[in-house]
Design a protein around this motif. Structure first.
Motif, mmCIF file in Angstrom:
data_model
loop_
_atom_site.group_PDB
_atom_site.id
_atom_site.type_symbol
_atom_site.label_atom_id
_atom_site.label_comp_id
_atom_site.label_asym_id
_atom_site.label_seq_id
_atom_site.Cartn_x
_atom_site.Cartn_y
_atom_site.Cartn_z
ATOM 1 N N ALA A 42 38.178 59.590 22.359
ATOM 2 C CA ALA A 42 36.845 59.662 21.763
ATOM 3 C C ALA A 42 36.355 61.103 21.658
ATOM 4 O O ALA A 42 35.721 61.492 20.661
ATOM 5 N N GLU A 43 36.644 61.903 22.666
ATOM 6 C CA GLU A 43 36.209 63.303 22.643
ATOM 7 C C GLU A 43 36.867 64.056 21.500
ATOM 8 O O GLU A 43 36.200 64.802 20.759
ATOM 9 N N VAL A 44 38.177 63.877 21.328
ATOM 10 C CA VAL A 44 38.882 64.558 20.244
ATOM 11 C C VAL A 44 38.403 64.044 18.891
ATOM 12 O O VAL A 44 38.252 64.820 17.936
ATOM 13 N N ALA A 45 38.151 62.733 18.790
ATOM 14 C CA ALA A 45 37.696 62.161 17.526
ATOM 15 C C ALA A 45 36.337 62.723 17.122
ATOM 16 O O ALA A 45 36.108 63.060 15.947
ATOM 17 N N ARG A 46 35.414 62.819 18.068
ATOM 18 C CA ARG A 46 34.090 63.366 17.745
ATOM 19 C C ARG A 46 34.194 64.834 17.324
ATOM 20 O O ARG A 46 33.507 65.286 16.405
#
Length: 351
Positions: A127-131
């Protein structure tokens, strides 16, 4: 008495002569058989070790194996042109890397786009990389209004469908109205499976005019629907794809009806992701580039080669705005110590 002594002497002389003749015969026979040596004195054994030296041999073996291993690793790194780092993308193609999505099992993507790990597990690395990737892509917007981003890859199976849904989910988490428009219609993929699970309208019916887009996707401005008689059926992430086979995808992709549909979607959404076919498989992606504001190329970590990426970029005849890596094995990437931020993820993952 003298005669007896003479006879004894003659007998002794005859015996000696017989023995001497016999010795000569034996020596001649030994020379014919190849035995020409005789032991003068026995050898004295020396118990002090001269060679090999265990310590020297061990040190030499370690040094030789280290040099050979270094040469082997150096040759492998130089002969292997598979893409794994943002430095390779910048050096070979002059493009930025928007993100390196970790390897995620297919079941984690769920049967609904709103079950993406970006939404269900917002504290995860995925999720962190996606955001972060969504923020970089969103920063490419050059004008107010909706942004249409085309996502493609050199070959099928590189993960562009996963990246498309992930970017849309990241936008939805940040409060944007997002849509995934699946135009990879030649092969059944992840987006088509999501389309059937959530039972949204068929893309072909919308293009053909069999379904009024206003009845299912009302225009929303300032939080109020323009058509008050319509009940909102929108989820956080919206998907449009085809549920049936298309005989002539080229005709549909280049039709004016599709252009009108994209224009209608621009009025209803903030962020639209077009999931395009692989660039090297068919030529559809080149046509779809005209519909989008920006283009993002997906590279599968450790599989997509520099040659494949270069061929895809040449086929598109223009330079995309950036690259997103998919299926990144963070543990293997960290072990290789490429010098980027990923090699420190283990030490920072607790945060």
């Amino acid at each position: 008495k003298l005669e007896e002594l003479v006879r004894a002497s003659d007998l002794a002389d005859q015996a000696y002569q017989v023995i001497a003749d016999r010795l000569e015969q034996i020596q001649a026979q030994m020379q014919l058989e190849g035995v020409t040596t005789s032991i003068v004195s026995p050898a004295v054994p020396n118990f002090d070790p001269i060679s090999p030296s265990p310590m020297k041999s061990t040190l030499f073996a370690l040094l030789a194996s280290g040099i050979f291993g270094f040469m082997l690793a150096f040759a492998r790194e130089n002969l292997d042109d598979r893409l794994r780092t943002s430095a390779q993308i910048a050096r070979h193609f002059g493009l930025p890397t928007f993100g390196m999505l970790p390897l995620a099992p297919r079941e984690q993507l769920g049967e609904d786009p709103n079950e993406s790990p970006v939404i269900d597990d917002p504290q995860s690395l995925f999720a962190e990389v996606a955001r972060s990737a969504y923020t970089d892509v969103r920063a490419l917007r050059q004008a107010a209004g909706a942004q249409v981003v085309l996502v493609t890859s050199p070959l099928p199976g590189d993960g562009k469908s996963t990246v498309s849904v992930t970017l849309a989910a990241a936008g939805a988490v940040l409060g944007e109205k997002t849509m995934v428009l699946d135009l990879d219609l030649r092969k059944r993929g992840l987006v088509q499976q999501l389309q059937q699970k959530i039972e949204t309208p068929d893309l072909l019916d919308l293009i053909a005019g069999k379904i009024d887009i206003d009845s299912i996707l009302p225009i929303v401005r300032d939080g109020e629907m323009e058509n008050e008689d319509c009940e909102p059926t929108l989820a956080q992430v919206h998907v449009l794809s085809a549920n049936r086979k298309i005989d002539h995808p080229n005709s549909m992709i280049s039709s004016r009806k599709l252009l009108r549909l994209i224009a209608a979607l621009r009025e209803r959404f903030d962020f639209i992701v077009i999931n395009a076919p692989a660039a090297l498989a068919v030529r559809d992606a080149r046509t779809m580039c005209d519909y989008a504001d920006q283009t993002v190329m997906v590279a599968k970590w450790g599989r997509t080669t520099s040659e494949q990426m270069r061929a895809a970029l040449q086929l598109l005849s223009f330079k995309p705005q950036g690259v997103i890596f998919d299926h990144v094995d963070y543990a293997a990437h960290a072990r290789r110590r490429y010098g980027d931020s990923v090699q420190f993820y283990v030490a920072s993952s607790d945060y």
